[in-house]
Design a protein around this motif. Structure first.
Motif, PDB file in Angstrom:
ATOM      1  N   GLN A  13       0.862  -1.178   0.000  1.00 25.50           N
ATOM      2  CA  GLN A  13       0.000   0.000   0.000  1.00 25.50           C
ATOM      3  C   GLN A  13       0.897   1.227   0.000  1.00 25.50           C
ATOM      4  OE1 GLN A  13      -3.601   0.387  -0.106  1.00 25.50           O
ATOM      5  NE2 GLN A  13      -2.648   2.300  -0.707  1.00 25.50           N
ATOM      6  N   TYR A  14       1.051   1.819  -1.183  1.00 27.55           N
ATOM      7  CA  TYR A  14       1.901   2.996  -1.333  1.00 27.55           C
ATOM      8  C   TYR A  14       1.011   4.219  -1.526  1.00 27.55           C
ATOM      9  CZ  TYR A  14       5.671  -0.371  -2.443  1.00 27.55           C
ATOM     10  OH  TYR A  14       6.576  -1.398  -2.412  1.00 27.55           O
ATOM     11  N   PHE A  15       1.385   5.310  -0.874  1.00 31.71           N
ATOM     12  CA  PHE A  15       0.695   6.577  -1.064  1.00 31.71           C
ATOM     13  C   PHE A  15       1.588   7.516  -1.876  1.00 31.71           C
ATOM     14  CE2 PHE A  15      -1.109   4.947   3.001  1.00 31.71           C
ATOM     15  CZ  PHE A  15      -2.424   4.813   2.586  1.00 31.71           C
ATOM     16  N   ASN A  16       0.984   8.335  -2.722  1.00 30.66           N
ATOM     17  CA  ASN A  16       1.726   9.237  -3.617  1.00 30.66           C
ATOM     18  C   ASN A  16       2.691   8.455  -4.499  1.00 30.66           C
ATOM     19  OD1 ASN A  16       0.472  11.491  -2.344  1.00 30.66           O
ATOM     20  ND2 ASN A  16       2.027  11.411  -0.726  1.00 30.66           N
ATOM     21  N   GLU A  17       2.211   7.330  -5.024  1.00 34.58           N
ATOM     22  CA  GLU A  17       3.073   6.455  -5.812  1.00 34.58           C
ATOM     23  C   GLU A  17       3.656   7.183  -7.024  1.00 34.58           C
ATOM     24  OE1 GLU A  17       3.019   1.911  -7.647  1.00 34.58           O
ATOM     25  OE2 GLU A  17       1.137   2.953  -7.249  1.00 34.58           O
ATOM     26  N   GLY A  18       4.948   6.993  -7.238  1.00 37.74           N
ATOM     27  CA  GLY A  18       5.635   7.605  -8.375  1.00 37.74           C
ATOM     28  C   GLY A  18       6.092   9.023  -8.134  1.00 37.74           C
ATOM     29  N   ARG A  19       5.792   9.576  -6.960  1.00 39.86           N
ATOM     30  CA  ARG A  19       6.197  10.952  -6.645  1.00 39.86           C
ATOM     31  C   ARG A  19       7.387  10.931  -5.676  1.00 39.86           C
ATOM     32  NH1 ARG A  19       0.230  13.550  -5.326  1.00 39.86           N
ATOM     33  NH2 ARG A  19      -0.785  12.943  -7.297  1.00 39.86           N
ATOM     34  N   PRO A  20       8.098  12.070  -5.578  1.00 37.82           N
ATOM     35  CA  PRO A  20       9.250  12.115  -4.653  1.00 37.82           C
ATOM     36  C   PRO A  20       8.864  11.857  -3.193  1.00 37.82           C
ATOM     37  CG  PRO A  20       9.288  13.968  -6.185  1.00 37.82           C
ATOM     38  CD  PRO A  20       7.971  13.297  -6.379  1.00 37.82           C
ATOM     39  N   ASN A  21       7.624  12.204  -2.839  1.00 29.25           N
ATOM     40  CA  ASN A  21       7.179  12.029  -1.442  1.00 29.25           C
ATOM     41  C   ASN A  21       6.391  10.729  -1.250  1.00 29.25           C
ATOM     42  OD1 ASN A  21       4.975  12.888  -2.937  1.00 29.25           O
ATOM     43  ND2 ASN A  21       4.090  14.122  -1.273  1.00 29.25           N
ATOM     44  N   MET A  22       6.645   9.721  -2.092  1.00 33.73           N
ATOM     45  CA  MET A  22       5.941   8.439  -1.972  1.00 33.73           C
ATOM     46  C   MET A  22       6.206   7.806  -0.612  1.00 33.73           C
ATOM     47  SD  MET A  22       6.103   5.050  -4.425  1.00 33.73           S
ATOM     48  CE  MET A  22       7.789   4.579  -4.010  1.00 33.73           C
ATOM     49  N   VAL A  23       5.143   7.260  -0.014  1.00 34.95           N
ATOM     50  CA  VAL A  23       5.242   6.579   1.280  1.00 34.95           C
ATOM     51  C   VAL A  23       4.874   5.115   1.098  1.00 34.95           C
ATOM     52  CG1 VAL A  23       4.334   6.444   3.639  1.00 34.95           C
ATOM     53  CG2 VAL A  23       4.686   8.677   2.560  1.00 34.95           C
ATOM     54  N   LYS A  24       5.794   4.222   1.474  1.00 37.49           N
ATOM     55  CA  LYS A  24       5.516   2.786   1.410  1.00 37.49           C
ATOM     56  C   LYS A  24       4.943   2.354   2.757  1.00 37.49           C
ATOM     57  CE  LYS A  24       9.087   1.759  -2.023  1.00 37.49           C
ATOM     58  NZ  LYS A  24      10.265   0.922  -2.364  1.00 37.49           N
ATOM     59  N   ALA A  25       3.652   2.624   2.942  1.00 34.15           N
ATOM     60  CA  ALA A  25       3.015   2.370   4.237  1.00 34.15           C
ATOM     61  C   ALA A  25       2.970   0.884   4.573  1.00 34.15           C
ATOM     62  CB  ALA A  25       1.606   2.955   4.246  1.00 34.15           C
ATOM     63  N   VAL A  26       2.698   0.066   3.567  1.00 33.00           N
ATOM     64  CA  VAL A  26       2.733  -1.394   3.705  1.00 33.00           C
ATOM     65  C   VAL A  26       3.580  -1.897   2.539  1.00 33.00           C
ATOM     66  CG1 VAL A  26       1.385  -3.534   3.838  1.00 33.00           C
ATOM     67  CG2 VAL A  26       0.418  -1.390   4.709  1.00 33.00           C
ATOM     68  N   ASP A  27       4.675  -2.577   2.851  1.00 31.35           N
ATOM     69  CA  ASP A  27       5.661  -2.890   1.827  1.00 31.35           C
ATOM     70  C   ASP A  27       5.949  -4.386   1.753  1.00 31.35           C
ATOM     71  OD1 ASP A  27       7.504  -2.505  -0.165  1.00 31.35           O
ATOM     72  OD2 ASP A  27       9.097  -1.778   1.145  1.00 31.35           O
ATOM     73  N   ASP A  28       5.194  -5.086   0.907  1.00 35.20           N
ATOM     74  CA  ASP A  28       5.427  -6.512   0.636  1.00 35.20           C
ATOM     75  C   ASP A  28       5.214  -7.372   1.891  1.00 35.20           C
ATOM     76  OD1 ASP A  28       5.933  -8.530  -1.178  1.00 35.20           O
ATOM     77  OD2 ASP A  28       8.092  -8.522  -0.822  1.00 35.20           O
ATOM     78  N   VAL A  29       4.037  -7.249   2.477  1.00 36.67           N
ATOM     79  CA  VAL A  29       3.709  -7.973   3.718  1.00 36.67           C
ATOM     80  C   VAL A  29       2.890  -9.226   3.401  1.00 36.67           C
ATOM     81  CG1 VAL A  29       2.286  -7.839   5.814  1.00 36.67           C
ATOM     82  CG2 VAL A  29       3.862  -5.978   5.248  1.00 36.67           C
TER      83      VAL A  29
END
Length: 309
Positions: A13-29
């Motif tokens: 679950q990534y927020f702001n995907e593809g942007r400099p401020n992208m957040v990987k809130a849930v990363d391959d869980v």
């Protein structure tokens, strides 16, 4: 062995995907939840545990990965009727018992929202009888049906939230920090209520919290999250008695001990994520160190952990 009710596979679950401020809130869980069990999910604020819960319920559309409920992909293309059926089987108890209840609605109408939506009562008499039954199930008098949320205490409001979740006879409930806003004595009452309901109704829980000491009393297994990653997963006793990931050790060392003398000399274990040195050929992933005990580690770290345990 109990069957898998829920399978989470490489969830992102990534927020702001593809942007400099992208957040990987849930990363391959990835993890499974078995029928009738409680899986605790813990970690500090911002680690992605609540986002994981909301993505499982499709309150957020997953960036990637799968959520399988009884083998059915929650995030696949769904008709309105399919979504409605899934929503009935999967419910959430929210963190804030003050903000999650509509102040303009009576308690009875709040609890009956799901009953109305899914057409579970034939008439108003049956609807109210069901509301009264649910109130008594969570330890509240039926008179609460005519009250408004502001007339109830925090603990009573959380009981109302539980009654609302139970109204549609779900199989799976996510409790998202459901006790963090309550006093300690009230927390214990809500935990005991949830355990009682689980036994009576064969419920399956994902119990999200940041307090490891409380999670142990309700959970069969516990997963630990750190910055969007699941770093350790084991049975509750195993995790407490034999933590393997440095972050889990740090979390456990921060649990206060109710003894002033011991607390005065006890040392916390700091966690420094920069101590891990990985090569592109040996990157970390969630690996089974011993049966049922998974740790986020590289192959080299896996060999070290297996040798020392």
């Amino acid at each position: 062995m109990a069957k898998k009710l829920l399978e989470i596979k490489n969830l992102k679950q990534y927020f702001n995907e593809g942007r400099p401020n992208m957040v990987k809130a849930v990363d391959d869980v990835s993890f499974d939840i078995y029928e009738g069990e409680t899986l605790g999910l813990v970690g500090e604020s911002g680690c992605g545990k609540s986002t994981t819960g909301r993505t499982i319920l499709r309150l957020y559309d997953a960036t990637d990965g799968q959520v399988l409920f009884n083998g059915e992909n929650v995030h696949g293309r769904k008709s309105r009727s399919e979504l409605k059926r899934l929503n009935r089987k999967m419910q959430m108890i929210f963190q804030d018992p003050y903000a999650s209840l509509n102040p303009r609605m009576t308690v009875g109408d709040i609890i009956a929202e799901g009953i109305d939506l899914h057409g579970l009562a034939k008439n108003s008499k049956e609807r109210m009888a069901r509301v009264h039954e649910l109130l008594e199930t969570v330890g509240l008098h039926k008179d609460y049906a005519s009250r408004y949320p502001h007339e109830a205490s925090g603990g009573q409001r959380q009981r109302i939230g539980i009654a609302r979740a139970l109204a549609v006879d779900p199989d799976f409930i996510i409790a998202d920090e459901a006790i963090s806003a309550l006093d300690v004595s009230i927390q214990a009452q809500i935990i005991n209520l949830m355990k009682k309901l689980q036994r009576e109704k064969n419920l399956t829980y994902l119990f999200i919290a940041h307090d490891l000491s409380m999670v142990k009393y309700i959970s069969d297994r516990i997963g630990v999250m750190y910055f969007g990653k699941l770093v350790e997963l084991a049975s509750a006793d195993e995790l407490y008695n034999n933590p393997m990931h440095p972050y889990t050790k740090s979390l456990l060392s921060a649990i206060p001990i109710p003894d002033p003398e011991t607390e005065r000399v006890r040392k916390r274990t700091p966690y420094d994520p920069n101590v891990h040195q990985y090569t592109p050929e040996d990157l970390p992933e969630i690996r089974e160190v011993k049966p049922g005990h998974f740790v986020y580690c590289s192959k080299r770290e896996l060999e070290q952990l297996q040798a020392s345990h």
